[in-house]
Design a protein around this motif. Sequence first.
Motif, PDB file in Angstrom:
ATOM      1  N   GLY A  74       0.825  -1.209   0.000  1.00 38.97           N
ATOM      2  CA  GLY A  74       0.000   0.000   0.000  1.00 38.97           C
ATOM      3  C   GLY A  74       0.851   1.246   0.000  1.00 38.97           C
ATOM      4  O   GLY A  74       2.028   1.230  -0.373  1.00 38.97           O
ATOM      5  N   TRP A  75       0.274   2.336   0.431  1.00 34.43           N
ATOM      6  CA  TRP A  75       0.960   3.623   0.395  1.00 34.43           C
ATOM      7  C   TRP A  75       1.993   3.729   1.515  1.00 34.43           C
ATOM      8  O   TRP A  75       1.735   3.368   2.661  1.00 34.43           O
ATOM      9  N   ASN A  76       3.180   4.248   1.161  1.00 42.16           N
ATOM     10  CA  ASN A  76       4.258   4.479   2.106  1.00 42.16           C
ATOM     11  C   ASN A  76       4.716   5.924   1.953  1.00 42.16           C
ATOM     12  O   ASN A  76       5.016   6.369   0.840  1.00 42.16           O
ATOM     13  N   LEU A  77       4.758   6.666   3.046  1.00 43.41           N
ATOM     14  CA  LEU A  77       5.225   8.051   3.038  1.00 43.41           C
ATOM     15  C   LEU A  77       6.669   8.048   3.540  1.00 43.41           C
ATOM     16  O   LEU A  77       6.929   7.814   4.726  1.00 43.41           O
ATOM     17  N   ILE A  78       7.619   8.297   2.637  1.00 39.23           N
ATOM     18  CA  ILE A  78       9.031   8.100   2.948  1.00 39.23           C
ATOM     19  C   ILE A  78       9.830   9.374   2.705  1.00 39.23           C
ATOM     20  O   ILE A  78       9.356  10.329   2.082  1.00 39.23           O
ATOM     21  N   SER A  79      11.046   9.371   3.202  1.00 35.31           N
ATOM     22  CA  SER A  79      12.059  10.346   2.820  1.00 35.31           C
ATOM     23  C   SER A  79      13.370   9.598   2.636  1.00 35.31           C
ATOM     24  O   SER A  79      13.514   8.458   3.092  1.00 35.31           O
ATOM     25  N   LEU A  80      14.324  10.226   1.984  1.00 34.18           N
ATOM     26  CA  LEU A  80      15.600   9.600   1.698  1.00 34.18           C
ATOM     27  C   LEU A  80      16.695  10.269   2.522  1.00 34.18           C
ATOM     28  O   LEU A  80      16.699  11.502   2.661  1.00 34.18           O
ATOM     29  N   SER A  81      17.613   9.477   3.061  1.00 30.36           N
ATOM     30  CA  SER A  81      18.702  10.030   3.855  1.00 30.36           C
ATOM     31  C   SER A  81      20.037   9.692   3.217  1.00 30.36           C
ATOM     32  O   SER A  81      20.157   8.737   2.446  1.00 30.36           O
ATOM     33  N   TYR A  96       7.960  11.746   0.091  1.00 28.02           N
ATOM     34  CA  TYR A  96       7.475  11.133  -1.139  1.00 28.02           C
ATOM     35  C   TYR A  96       6.545   9.974  -0.801  1.00 28.02           C
ATOM     36  O   TYR A  96       6.729   9.285   0.205  1.00 28.02           O
ATOM     37  N   PHE A  97       5.563   9.766  -1.679  1.00 29.66           N
ATOM     38  CA  PHE A  97       4.674   8.610  -1.541  1.00 29.66           C
ATOM     39  C   PHE A  97       5.064   7.542  -2.558  1.00 29.66           C
ATOM     40  O   PHE A  97       5.288   7.837  -3.736  1.00 29.66           O
ATOM     41  N   VAL A  98       5.118   6.287  -2.083  1.00 30.69           N
ATOM     42  CA  VAL A  98       5.352   5.129  -2.939  1.00 30.69           C
ATOM     43  C   VAL A  98       4.259   4.115  -2.642  1.00 30.69           C
ATOM     44  O   VAL A  98       4.008   3.780  -1.478  1.00 30.69           O
ATOM     45  N   ASN A  99       3.607   3.620  -3.688  1.00 31.05           N
ATOM     46  CA  ASN A  99       2.532   2.644  -3.526  1.00 31.05           C
ATOM     47  C   ASN A  99       3.058   1.261  -3.905  1.00 31.05           C
ATOM     48  O   ASN A  99       3.173   0.918  -5.076  1.00 31.05           O
ATOM     49  N   SER A 100       3.415   0.476  -2.882  1.00 34.10           N
ATOM     50  CA  SER A 100       3.996  -0.839  -3.105  1.00 34.10           C
ATOM     51  C   SER A 100       2.900  -1.885  -3.255  1.00 34.10           C
ATOM     52  O   SER A 100       1.943  -1.905  -2.480  1.00 34.10           O
ATOM     53  N   LYS A 101       3.059  -2.744  -4.249  1.00 35.29           N
ATOM     54  CA  LYS A 101       2.075  -3.796  -4.477  1.00 35.29           C
ATOM     55  C   LYS A 101       2.200  -4.910  -3.446  1.00 35.29           C
ATOM     56  O   LYS A 101       1.263  -5.640  -3.188  1.00 35.29           O
ATOM     57  N   TYR A 102       3.381  -5.024  -2.835  1.00 33.88           N
ATOM     58  CA  TYR A 102       3.637  -6.113  -1.901  1.00 33.88           C
ATOM     59  C   TYR A 102       4.296  -5.572  -0.638  1.00 33.88           C
ATOM     60  O   TYR A 102       4.863  -4.489  -0.627  1.00 33.88           O
ATOM     61  N   SER A 103       4.257  -6.373   0.430  1.00 34.79           N
ATOM     62  CA  SER A 103       5.039  -6.097   1.629  1.00 34.79           C
ATOM     63  C   SER A 103       6.434  -6.695   1.461  1.00 34.79           C
ATOM     64  O   SER A 103       6.708  -7.433   0.515  1.00 34.79           O
TER      65      SER A 103
END
Length: 491
Positions: free
Chosen positions: A251-258, A476-483
């Motif tokens: 599902g939706w993941n709200l991430i940032s990059l370091s 950023y939002f990423v919508n992953s199809k899988y866990s």
Amino acid sequence: AGAVHNSYSTGTVIGSRNVGGLSGSNYGGIINSSFTGTVIGSRNVGGLSGYAFGSWGAISGSYSTGTVIGLHNVGGLVGGLVQGSSITSSSVRLSENSTINGSSNVGLVFGRKDPDVTITSTHATINSSHGSITFLNWNISQLGSWPLFYPGAINISKGRIDIDENLLLFNPSFNSSANVTFVNAAVTGFPIQFLNMGFNGKVCNAGTSPVCVNFTSLSVSPAKFNVSYLGRNITLGMLGNHMTEIQLKQGWNLISLSDPEANQVWADCLSENINSWDSDDTGSLMPPQVLSECQRKNVSIELKHGWNLIGYSSPVEESMIAGNPTGEALFRDIAEVTNAEETVDWMTASSNGWVQRYPSYYQNENTFKRYEFVGLSSRHEVGLRENRGYWIYNYLPTPINLTLKNVLPVNFSVQKSFPIRNLMFRNDTSGEMRNVTEAKDKGLFQGGIYFWNLNEEYFDSFTLESRDSLFNWNGYFVNSKYSNFTIIIST
């Protein structure tokens, strides 16, 4: 047995003591001969000979391949070598269908030998469809109580060789030079600077310890290199000197990059200063004197009018930076807000009506998929987390600056870009790595990577094959199809 010259044998040999593919007890020598098959016994069991006695029981120019199974004194070539016997210019060649297994004194070349036995120019090679490893030290034998057997203690998969750490612990001679070959190991499509030999998860090359020297280009198949000594794993693939991993849920993941390099500096600094930390005095939080040695630089983020999707890209959780032993350190402890006239702390800025009281984030854990707030109550997170995005609303008509205090090592720049084409994706279940193009083609993600277009007040996206770059301190939002998928950032 008498002398065995220029001979070969195939099949299955089963016995009790002194069992070998060519001879049970070798008193006459074995020269330029071979065995392919299976040998099974109880004591002194070997691929060529179960037992080699004296100088007249010497073995030279010969090899064995297949399976050797026994209880005591079990070896790929010979089970037991005694009273001045020798092995010269010979080899053990194991495949995916091979096994060398036993209870005690088990080795790839021999099981047990007397001190006066000599072995020269002899090695063992383990082959698989994914590649091979050749141990250049002949003394690949168990010396302690931990059995050496293949497969199991040593395993070869795509771009990776895993070695049981107990083999290295109980047998120092096992930690020796080896030649490694990998077939079709390189993940295609990512920048060549991230294709590296690896040792225990770190880049291995001519300037590291151990030393890795490649005999061929790493991007070809087969790719060949040497490692000066062994560890729990030897790899070839996507590996940087510094790496950051962001685990995704379905599902939706709200991430940032370091910045992976900043993360490494933080980890190294903590390691150097950790001796000054008395956890009995501070509880589970790092004390300020340790943190101050490692985190000194402020980060300023511009907040325009309306909703701003920022990212937290510090290598340490915000609540640790505050260093509050009570465990109640909040976002407000490190946040300041500056408008055109003054700088105030976060709570004052909220009371003045500049910003909302608590930053919000998207929770995607188990069945809880909803927005939460930072520090609202004890059931909510009290601090910001690395690699997570947050929403902040600026009520003022003009931009303001959010300052996060002491969140970066002093020698690192605040702004860091990460080309999308350099990102890699790992299936944490299978360990398989894919570049962005393969991830898109396999349908691992729905759409692309989404960002908040503040000027237009809508979500926009980068496609996964885009030549654009992502930036730290942005969300950023990423919508992953899988866990169980991980984004890997490497430098």
